[in-house]
Design an enzyme around this catalytic site. Sequence first.
Site, PDB file in Angstrom:
ATOM      1  CB  CYS A 115      38.648  45.965  42.878  1.00 49.76           C
ATOM      2  SG  CYS A 115      38.055  46.449  41.250  1.00 49.76           S
ATOM      3  CG  HIS A 256      36.917  42.324  43.786  1.00 53.18           C
ATOM      4  ND1 HIS A 256      35.847  43.181  43.700  1.00 53.18           N
ATOM      5  CD2 HIS A 256      37.647  42.501  42.647  1.00 53.18           C
ATOM      6  CE1 HIS A 256      35.933  43.853  42.558  1.00 53.18           C
ATOM      7  NE2 HIS A 256      37.004  43.456  41.903  1.00 53.18           N
ATOM      8  CG  ASN A 286      34.650  44.419  39.211  1.00 50.62           C
ATOM      9  OD1 ASN A 286      34.356  44.967  40.267  1.00 50.62           O
ATOM     10  ND2 ASN A 286      35.899  44.278  38.811  1.00 50.62           N
TER      11      ASN A 286
HETATM   12  N1  COA Z   1      34.089  39.875  23.232  1.00 53.06           N
HETATM   13  C1  COA Z   1      34.771  39.118  22.367  1.00 53.06           C
HETATM   14  N2  COA Z   1      36.110  39.114  22.285  1.00 53.06           N
HETATM   15  C2  COA Z   1      36.768  39.918  23.139  1.00 53.06           C
HETATM   16  C3  COA Z   1      36.109  40.725  24.078  1.00 53.06           C
HETATM   17  C4  COA Z   1      34.713  40.691  24.099  1.00 53.06           C
HETATM   18  N3  COA Z   1      33.972  41.423  24.959  1.00 53.06           N
HETATM   19  N4  COA Z   1      37.037  41.394  24.788  1.00 53.06           N
HETATM   20  C5  COA Z   1      38.228  41.025  24.323  1.00 53.06           C
HETATM   21  N5  COA Z   1      38.078  40.130  23.330  1.00 53.06           N
HETATM   22  C6  COA Z   1      39.105  39.464  22.522  1.00 53.06           C
HETATM   23  C7  COA Z   1      40.437  40.149  22.567  1.00 53.06           C
HETATM   24  O1  COA Z   1      40.460  41.250  21.690  1.00 53.06           O
HETATM   25  C8  COA Z   1      41.342  39.039  22.145  1.00 53.06           C
HETATM   26  O2  COA Z   1      41.278  38.919  20.750  1.00 53.06           O
HETATM   27  P1  COA Z   1      42.619  38.613  19.893  1.00 53.06           P
HETATM   28  O3  COA Z   1      43.105  37.289  20.401  1.00 53.06           O
HETATM   29  O4  COA Z   1      42.105  38.591  18.499  1.00 53.06           O
HETATM   30  O5  COA Z   1      43.531  39.740  20.212  1.00 53.06           O
HETATM   31  C9  COA Z   1      40.700  37.814  22.747  1.00 53.06           C
HETATM   32  O6  COA Z   1      39.354  38.186  23.065  1.00 53.06           O
HETATM   33  C10 COA Z   1      41.383  37.322  23.992  1.00 53.06           C
HETATM   34  O7  COA Z   1      41.651  38.448  24.824  1.00 53.06           O
HETATM   35  P2  COA Z   1      42.214  38.292  26.265  1.00 53.06           P
HETATM   36  O8  COA Z   1      42.470  39.651  26.838  1.00 53.06           O
HETATM   37  O9  COA Z   1      43.332  37.299  26.231  1.00 53.06           O
HETATM   38  O10 COA Z   1      40.978  37.603  26.969  1.00 53.06           O
HETATM   39  P3  COA Z   1      40.861  37.067  28.435  1.00 53.06           P
HETATM   40  O11 COA Z   1      40.495  35.653  28.433  1.00 53.06           O
HETATM   41  O12 COA Z   1      42.033  37.477  29.277  1.00 53.06           O
HETATM   42  O13 COA Z   1      39.593  37.871  28.978  1.00 53.06           O
HETATM   43  C11 COA Z   1      39.173  39.734  30.414  1.00 53.06           C
HETATM   44  C12 COA Z   1      39.615  39.292  29.022  1.00 53.06           C
HETATM   45  C13 COA Z   1      39.231  41.254  30.460  1.00 53.06           C
HETATM   46  C14 COA Z   1      37.736  39.258  30.623  1.00 53.06           C
HETATM   47  C15 COA Z   1      40.102  39.099  31.482  1.00 53.06           C
HETATM   48  O14 COA Z   1      41.444  39.327  31.107  1.00 53.06           O
HETATM   49  C16 COA Z   1      39.885  39.620  32.848  1.00 53.06           C
HETATM   50  O15 COA Z   1      38.847  39.400  33.457  1.00 53.06           O
HETATM   51  N6  COA Z   1      40.897  40.321  33.418  1.00 53.06           N
HETATM   52  C17 COA Z   1      40.799  40.868  34.739  1.00 53.06           C
HETATM   53  C18 COA Z   1      40.036  42.154  34.672  1.00 53.06           C
HETATM   54  C19 COA Z   1      39.656  42.656  36.031  1.00 53.06           C
HETATM   55  O16 COA Z   1      39.314  41.912  36.893  1.00 53.06           O
HETATM   56  N7  COA Z   1      39.672  43.982  36.198  1.00 53.06           N
HETATM   57  C20 COA Z   1      39.226  44.636  37.348  1.00 53.06           C
HETATM   58  C21 COA Z   1      40.287  44.731  38.375  1.00 53.06           C
HETATM   59  S1  COA Z   1      39.931  43.778  39.756  1.00 53.06           S
END
Ligand code: COA
Length: 332
Positions: A115, A256, A286
């Site tokens: 990214c 980004h 993204n």
């Molecule tokens: N729909 C519903 N629930 C979901 C889900 C979805 N699409 N994806 C994950 N969950 C659930 C998880 O399984 C977890 O459940 P649990 O508590 O029962 O285990 C819960 O939601 C919370 O998960 P968590 O990973 O803590 O959520 P989050 O608030 O961190 O959001 C992302 C997840 C991936 C959106 C977030 O972590 C993120 O944006 N990270 C950065 C990713 C990124 O930018 N990547 C590219 C590199 S630049």
Amino acid sequence: MKKAVITAVGHYVPDNIIPNSYFESRIETTDEWIRTRTGIQERRFAPDGMATSDMSVLAIEDCLKMRGLDKNEIDFIVVATVTPDHVFPATACLIQDKLGMKHPRIWGYDISAACSGFLFALETARRLVESGGSQKAIVVGADKMTAIVDPEDRATCIIFGDGAGAVLIEASDDDSVGIMDASLHVDGSGFQHLHMKAGGSAMPATHETVDKRLHYAYQEGQHVFKSAVKSMADATMDVMQRNNLTGSDVAWLVPHQANLRIIEATANRMELDKERVMINIQRYGNTTAGTIPICLSEWQKAGKIQYGDNMILAAFGGGFTYGSAYLKWGIK
Ligand code: COA
């Protein structure tokens, strides 16, 4: 020494709009969860048969049209992508051939910085142009993320989309505008949290790697989120302090587009109003290396950027890689 100035911008996003509701029937998720956790409302999926080079070609054509420049004047092309058409040759070669660029000295290659790829490629082109090694360089940020995202991984598949952006960089004797500075970093200790397990020399493709779904992007979302918030803001503050800039000096933050909450955290650290932050994650998700040049192209076309505007570009991605760049806008 010459100044490296962005003199044209262009982009391409596929026509196929995928709203959050698309996922509700395929994985356990809701539109509400995706919107509140990421800020994304829809993204674009490229059709089968359209590769990263094809999206890049369309973005470059859009860019050259803005400047009215003949493609044969381009002497260097650098492509930031983690979804190259092939492991080899470089996507830059395929783009050169598809566009029929015939400059006698054209050369180029791909950069793999996930990214942060566009920022890394921009800095590479800047150095080349400043030193006289290139007069007219094209920097592309493009990714077909649907090629490497597991449609069954609910925390990952909802984030990414496909798209491409391109900028033209020209050598100039006027040093009042152009790319002024950059602060770029790699931290390979972040590898474990964001990578693709198979398909490289560490774990070549086998039937087993395919069966185990190891050719998809692997991500530990929470860790990536926390690292992105800290690293993007740190790199941004670094480049601002080095250039004696405060939030009030900055016309635009171009972050980004990984997650709306990461963007907001970076803007808060800079003490910048949301009105001065380029945000289109709600429409495209993204697009990895595509996010920053797509923003630049959209905002330029909408007439929102003024010649001479101070802009801070910031990114974070797999590697880990991260950084920021400071530029004074050079398109009238
Ligand atoms: N729909 C519903 N629930 C979901 C889900 C979805 N699409 N994806 C994950 N969950 C659930 C998880 O399984 C977890 O459940 P649990 O508590 O029962 O285990 C819960 O939601 C919370 O998960 P968590 O990973 O803590 O959520 P989050 O608030 O961190 O959001 C992302 C997840 C991936 C959106 C977030 O972590 C993120 O944006 N990270 C950065 C990713 C990124 O930018 N990547 C590219 C590199 S630049």
